[in-house]
Motif scaffolding. Structure first.
Motif, PDB file in Angstrom:
ATOM      1  N   CYS A 221      29.606  28.752  75.722  1.00 35.33           N
ATOM      2  CA  CYS A 221      29.450  29.263  77.441  1.00 35.33           C
ATOM      3  C   CYS A 221      29.903  28.330  78.228  1.00 35.33           C
TER       4      CYS A 221
ATOM      5  N   CYS B 191      32.592  33.853  75.577  1.00 41.13           N
ATOM      6  CA  CYS B 191      31.793  34.240  74.993  1.00 41.13           C
ATOM      7  C   CYS B 191      31.852  35.602  74.345  1.00 41.13           C
TER       8      CYS B 191
ATOM      9  N   CYS C  67      35.293  33.090  81.900  1.00 41.53           N
ATOM     10  CA  CYS C  67      36.881  32.693  81.173  1.00 41.53           C
ATOM     11  C   CYS C  67      36.753  33.868  79.812  1.00 41.53           C
TER      12      CYS C  67
HETATM   13  S1  SF4 Z   1      29.315  34.110  80.447  1.00 39.82           S
HETATM   14 FE1  SF4 Z   1      29.900  31.417  80.138  1.00 39.82          FE
HETATM   15  S2  SF4 Z   1      31.310  32.001  78.278  1.00 39.82           S
HETATM   16 FE2  SF4 Z   1      31.072  34.330  79.292  1.00 39.82          FE
HETATM   17  S3  SF4 Z   1      32.503  34.232  80.813  1.00 39.82           S
HETATM   18 FE3  SF4 Z   1      30.889  33.391  82.307  1.00 39.82          FE
HETATM   19  S4  SF4 Z   1      30.756  30.811  81.978  1.00 39.82           S
HETATM   20 FE4  SF4 Z   1      32.598  32.273  80.334  1.00 39.82          FE
END
Ligand code: SF4
Ligand code: SF4
Ligand code: SF4
Lengths: 187, 565, 342
Positions: free
Chosen positions: B418, B375, B372
């Protein structure tokens, strides 16, 4: 016609000379494959692979005279690296060459040592210091844990001490998903 | 108003700071036993200077810095050394290290204290003094301060940044220190500034600490310092990270692995400034620090704690609640779990955080990364944490390094946001220590290879030398024999006059050949004269290796003690 | 023992997915208003099919069923499929599409977070290739009663009745006319003869698209998506169609028609923003979305399929690893040169 042949011949000679010069001038020192294999081997120099050191084993592998699963100190990880390097199948460590052990260093009981220098002669990496009739000691940081010094000692004063983890060498563990948090440890 | 810069990312967690700032700093009483680890800073482990049975005074040096990249440790109060032994460290590993255990005598008797006249001493000496006073960065990194107090190549420094941001939730020790001891901090800053020849000083404090800002402002104007500016910076975690603070105040980005002096800035924590003031102006080495006790306790507060005091004793003052199930050293974002409550307070202990399942509920089960990008938006180092996570998880360490794993400051912002609840930082810690271990292994293997090859060369040379000696010896012996034989035969020849037998001819030829060989070898002694520059260089390298070897033997002489549990 | 950080933001995959579903509601409301409740039937069908397929495959893969079933990702896929397919397709087509999306496109590639292709678009593309006829059964606004729609979904009405009640989308109609009538046709003449045209795009469709736009803006405000993907997609589509209609207004529809006439809004905010299969770096997102818009416009203008979004998404999905690798943002304190490159 003749000139053409002469020009071609001259060209060939010049090019050949250039190539020859380059071959001498920029010659690759040593056999790169052997170097690469040697870089992967643990350099314990213990001889368990059946060769008098890591380099000879590397040469044997490069020539196809030895298999990649003969080095116990390198262990599974080492075999995997060799397999990666050479594009071969990973196979288990060959049992006749020994088993993978936790890393250890030699330790000389200085009370018992008689200063016979036999261990010094056995050590492949000069990790033992001492002189005739003087007490000997192992430079732990230099010891590869090959155990070659253990059998020659006439008074059996050399033992292998496992390397203990310290605060500095401690490693964070691979995160695992916790099923249940550990109970409190508050006294 | 000064122009401020911004760093990307960052998060705004609940700060939980109010509870521990209600009351002033209190003094935590000296416990019956102090356990003072020798290794409390980045760098080598100091050598113990005391033995069981020794009586020590408050401020007495008990561990001498190991080389320059280290800092000394001192007795925090007077008493008797009861042991120098392995004790459990305030470290997540729960492993032990060498500690000096002092049975305190309750007299709290200072050793000799002398202000250090740094103005009339060479800077080099001042830095050595600070090293021996055990001054290290008190923001949590515990890097020996004397190493950071040398101006860069140009001999002066543009900006000295003082870090009073304190962005971690719960922690308020710097806040209280600034409120109560601003004058001392300003004195310390002044000393650092002179040592660094810094043109200007910027003191960054997050704008959620108005009282600290006011106190520091008053202290600065009271001290008559010019060019020392207090800057209120926007409150956002991790604004107190050294790199982030430097960026916010000066716009400069110091890359990972580079010295900030090369960029004309240097950054110190306010606590370090105060410690330097105490060391120089009062002659008191670093033997105590301000520690916030917060979290799952009834009476959160800041305490001045003697280094070596068990955490249990300090925590008891703040009345931990019965459901406390863990102790964290540091804040909730970057703190580390303690293996128990008997571990000592050390120079790095800015906060003792009591935790419970209610306060820090265990995270819900980890879900797969959905890429997503939350982070990445939160990362103050502009990394792509999910890529790092992917490589760390698959143990593809080379790739992780290529994606700048080591630029990660482990601030925890990524894991904080996250949605899949992945313990991202754990993966980075794992990958980093794995890479370090592998590098160490590689280094050891390279060294072993070098030693092995050196030995091979030497054996080869010795063999040749031996052969030469042997040849020379036999040659000499045969010559003598030949001479003797010749005299006999010549005497005999007078009577019998037999011609030299063909057999003897052969022998003579052999001897002559051996002689020639021996001479040739003598003309070219193995390794003393007529060396090419390469050979000389090689010999120099060998000598250097020998020196290194000697050094290692010296290190070996240190006690080799097993851990206690 | 868990390690820091101990403080966690209250966020979860589930809450993200549920908010995505909520953001779809305005568009769905407009859909129902103009085209009847058939779409609700399809959404219900897709939901049930998705949950069943997900539960089955999780069980087979020996994964925690409840944990993943409640994450909501299957629901989002299901709803997007239902909203992409014509609402009058037979029930089995919807179920088949959803099953393919969940089982093949999602789980055979490793499940949540691992699928390189957008599952909804994989299903859509397969359906349009396999059942082109059925996939053109779009309703005429207000033409069929709910009973008729119900019959169409479950009993497969006679073809004559079907033809009377359905039509191609305005986008499709325009393209077909332009293709078949050759140079004599112009955008104006085709659209003039089509009762299906609303204010500036398809009748009804423009409002549905408006609903999606509204939901998308809310997601932006909620920070579920960033502006990069929708903005780059819509801007590129706008620029391409604008330039083409300026250059040759007779044969190319204008930008408003492109943005509001088909699935562009749904794609811009809900489909190409599927985080798993989209590019992740800011620059990469711009490239990814612009690429989809380009392919979409080309297929719409010159291709044989009514809408090109699905193919655009799938084609760009392939390029994602490359895009991501070459668009790594500069790390704090580092200049651009030492970025990872092969
Ligand atoms: S580590 Fe967590 S915050 Fe980062 S892209 Fe993956 S799901 Fe999203
Ligand atoms: S077995 Fe011993 S000598 Fe042989 S390669 Fe391994 S470490 Fe080297
Ligand atoms: S922990 Fe590392 S990767 Fe995560 S946000 Fe902080 S700097 Fe970035």
């Amino acid at each position: 016609m003749l000139t053409a042949i002469l020009v071609m011949a001259l060209g060939a000679v010049v090019l050949g000379a250039a190539l020859g010069y380059a071959a001498v001038r920029f010659r690759v020192q040593g056999d790169p494959l052997v170097e690469k294999i040697d870089a992967v081997l643990p350099q314990t120099q213990c001889g368990q692979c059946g060769f008098p050191g890591c380099k000879p084993y590397a040469q044997a592998i490069a020539k196809g005279e030895a298999d990649i699963n003969q080095c116990p100190p390198g262990g599974e990880e080492g075999i995997r690296k060799l397999a990666d390097l050479l594009g071969r199948e990973v196979k288990p460590l060959s049992a006749e060459h020994g088993v993978e052990k936790p890393k250890a260093v030699a330790f000389i009981d200085e009370q018992i040592c008689i200063g016979c220098t036999l261990c010094i002669q056995a050590c492949p990496v000069d990790a033992i210091v001492g002189a005739a009739k003087q007490m000997h000691t192992v430079i732990a940081a230099q010891c590869t844990g090959c155990e070659l010094c253990v059998p020659p000692c006439p008074v059996n004063c050399i033992s292998m001490q496992p390397i203990v983890e310290t605060v500095e060498t401690w490693k964070w563990k691979y995160p695992i998903i916790e099923i249940k948090p550990a109970p409190a440890r508050i006294s | 108003m000064r122009q401020l810069f911004d760093f990307n990312g960052g998060v705004k967690p609940d700060y939980h700071k109010d509870a521990s700032v209600q009351r002033p700093i209190a003094v935590s009483p000296a416990p019956a036993f102090l356990v003072i680890p020798l290794h409390q800073s980045i760098g080598g482990t100091p050598r113990p200077l005391v033995a069981p049975g020794d009586h020590v005074l408050k401020g007495q040096r008990i561990g001498a810095a190991d080389g320059n990249l280290s800092a000394a440790v001192h007795a925090s109060t007077s008493g008797t050394v009861s042991a120098v032994e392995m004790r459990r460290m305030p470290h997540p590993s729960g492993l032990s290290a060498l500690c000096v255990v002092i049975e305190t005598d309750g007299k709290d008797e200072w050793g000799e204290r002398q202000p250090f006249d740094y103005r009339n001493r060479p800077r080099e000496e001042t830095r050595d003094y600070l090293r021996d006073a055990g001054i290290v960065g008190l923001g949590g990194a515990v890097f020996p301060s004397h190493l950071k107090l040398a101006p860069g190549k140009q001999g002066s420094l543009d900006t000295l940044v003082i870090n009073g941001a304190e962005c971690e939730p719960f922690i308020t020790c710097d806040d209280l220190l600034m409120r109560e001891r601003a004058a001392g901090i300003v004195r310390g800053i002044r000393i650092m500034r002179e040592l660094l020849a810094a043109h200007r000083v910027l003191i960054g404090i997050e704008d959620n600490k108005p009282q600290a800002i006011a106190a520091m402002q008053a202290a600065v104007s009271g001290s008559g310092e010019s060019d020392m500016e207090i800057v209120a910076i926007p409150t956002r975690y991790p604004a107190g990270g050294a790199k982030q603070l430097i960026r916010v105040l000066t716009g400069i980005e110091v890359p990972h692995g580079k010295r900030s002096t090369d960029y004309g800035v240097q950054c110190f924590n306010v606590g370090t400034a105060y410690a330097i003031h105490e060391a120089i102006d009062l002659g008191q080495p670093l033997i105590s620090r301000i520690v916030t006790v917060a979290g799952n306790v009834a009476a959160p507060r800041n305490y001045e704690v003697l280094l070596g005091t068990p955490m249990r004793a300090v925590m008891a003052l703040a009345e931990p609640l019965p459901d406390t199930d863990r102790i964290i050293m540091g804040g909730p974002m970057m703190g580390v779990p303690m293996p128990g409550d008997e571990v000592p307070v050390v120079k790095a202990t800015n906060c003792i955080l009591a935790g419970s399942r209610k306060l820090f509920p265990p995270p819900p089960p980890e879900m797969p990364c959905i890429r997503c990008g939350e982070c990445a938006k939160a990362c103050p180092a502009d990394l792509q944490p999910f890529e790092l996570y992917w490589f760390a998880r698959a143990k593809i360490f080379g790739k992780a390094q290529e994606y700048h794993l080591f630029d990660c400051i482990e601030c925890g912002c990524c894991a904080y946001v996250c949605p899949s609840r992945i313990p991202l930082v754990d993966y980075y810690r794992f990958a980093k220590s794995e890479i370090w271990a592998r590098e160490a292994e590689k280094e050891a293997a390279d060294k072993a290879r070098e030693h092995y090859e050196f030995r091979q060369q030497r054996e080869e040379r010795e063999k040749q030398e031996k052969a030469a000696r042997l040849a020379a010896k036999t040659a000499a012996g045969r010559e003598k024999a030949a001479v003797a034989l010749a005299s006999v035969t010549s005497a005999e020849s007078a009577t019998a006059a037999p011609a030299a037998s063909p057999e003897e001819d052969a022998k003579k030829a052999l001897i002559a050949a051996a002689l020639a060989r021996a001479r040739a070898q003598q003309a070219q002694p193995a390794n003393t004269t007529g060396l090419t520059p390469e050979q000389e260089a090689e010999i120099a390298a060998i000598e250097a290796r020998r020196a290194a070897m000697r050094e290692e033997i010296r290190k070996q002489a240190r006690p080799h003690l097993p851990p206690d549990n | 023992m868990t390690n820091s950080p101990y403080l966690l933001k209250p966020a979860s995959v589930q809450s993200i997915m549920l908010r995505v579903l909520a953001a779809l509601l305005p568009g769905i409301a407009a859909y129902v208003w103009f085209f009847g409740a058939a779409i609700l039937v399809q959404i219900a069908l897709a939901t049930v099919a998705a949950l069943a397929a997900e539960a089955l495959i999780l069980k087979l893969r020996d994964k925690p069923v409840m944990l993943f079933l409640t994450d909501g990702s299957a629901l989002v896929t299901a709803w997007l499929i239902a909203l992409s397919l014509p609402p009058l397709v037979p029930w089995w087509l919807t179920v088949l599409a959803v099953a393919i999306a969940i089982i093949v496109a999602k789980h055979l590639y490793g499940g949540l977070g691992q699928n390189p292709f957008n599952p909804a678009m994989v299903a859509f593309a397969l359906m349009i290739v396999a059942y082109p006829q059925l996939m053109s059964h779009w309703p005429l606004p207000g033409a069929a009663t709910f009973t008729q729609q119900w019959q169409m979904i479950f009993h497969a009405l006679a073809p004559e009745t079907l033809d009377a009640l359905t039509s191609a989308t305005p986008l499709d109609a325009l393209r077909t006319a332009l293709h078949t009538q050759g140079t004599t046709a112009s955008v104006a003449s085709v659209l003039a003869g089509n009762g299906n045209i609303g204010q500036f795009a398809g009748r009804g469709w423009e409002w549905v698209a408006g609903g999606y736009l509204l939901g998308g803006l809310w997601m932006l405000q909620q920070r579920i998506i960033t502006w990069h993907l929708p903005a780059a997609f819509l801007a590129t589509l706008f620029a391409l169609s604008g330039a083409a209609s300026l250059a040759d207004g007779a044969h190319h529809a204008g930008p408003l028609f492109h943005l509001f006439g088909g699935g562009a809004m749904l794609a811009a905010f809900f489909i190409i923003t599927d985080p798993v299969s989209a590019a992740t770096t800011p620059k990469g997102k711009l490239i990814f979305a612009a690429g989809i818009a380009l392919i979409t416009w080309i297929i719409r203008s010159f291709g044989a399929y009514p809408d090109g979004i699905a193919f655009g998404v799938l084609l760009m999905n392939i390029a994602v690893p490359l895009i991501d690798m070459y668009t790594q943002p500069a790390v704090f304190g580092h200049k651009k040169e030492d970025m990872p490159h092969e």
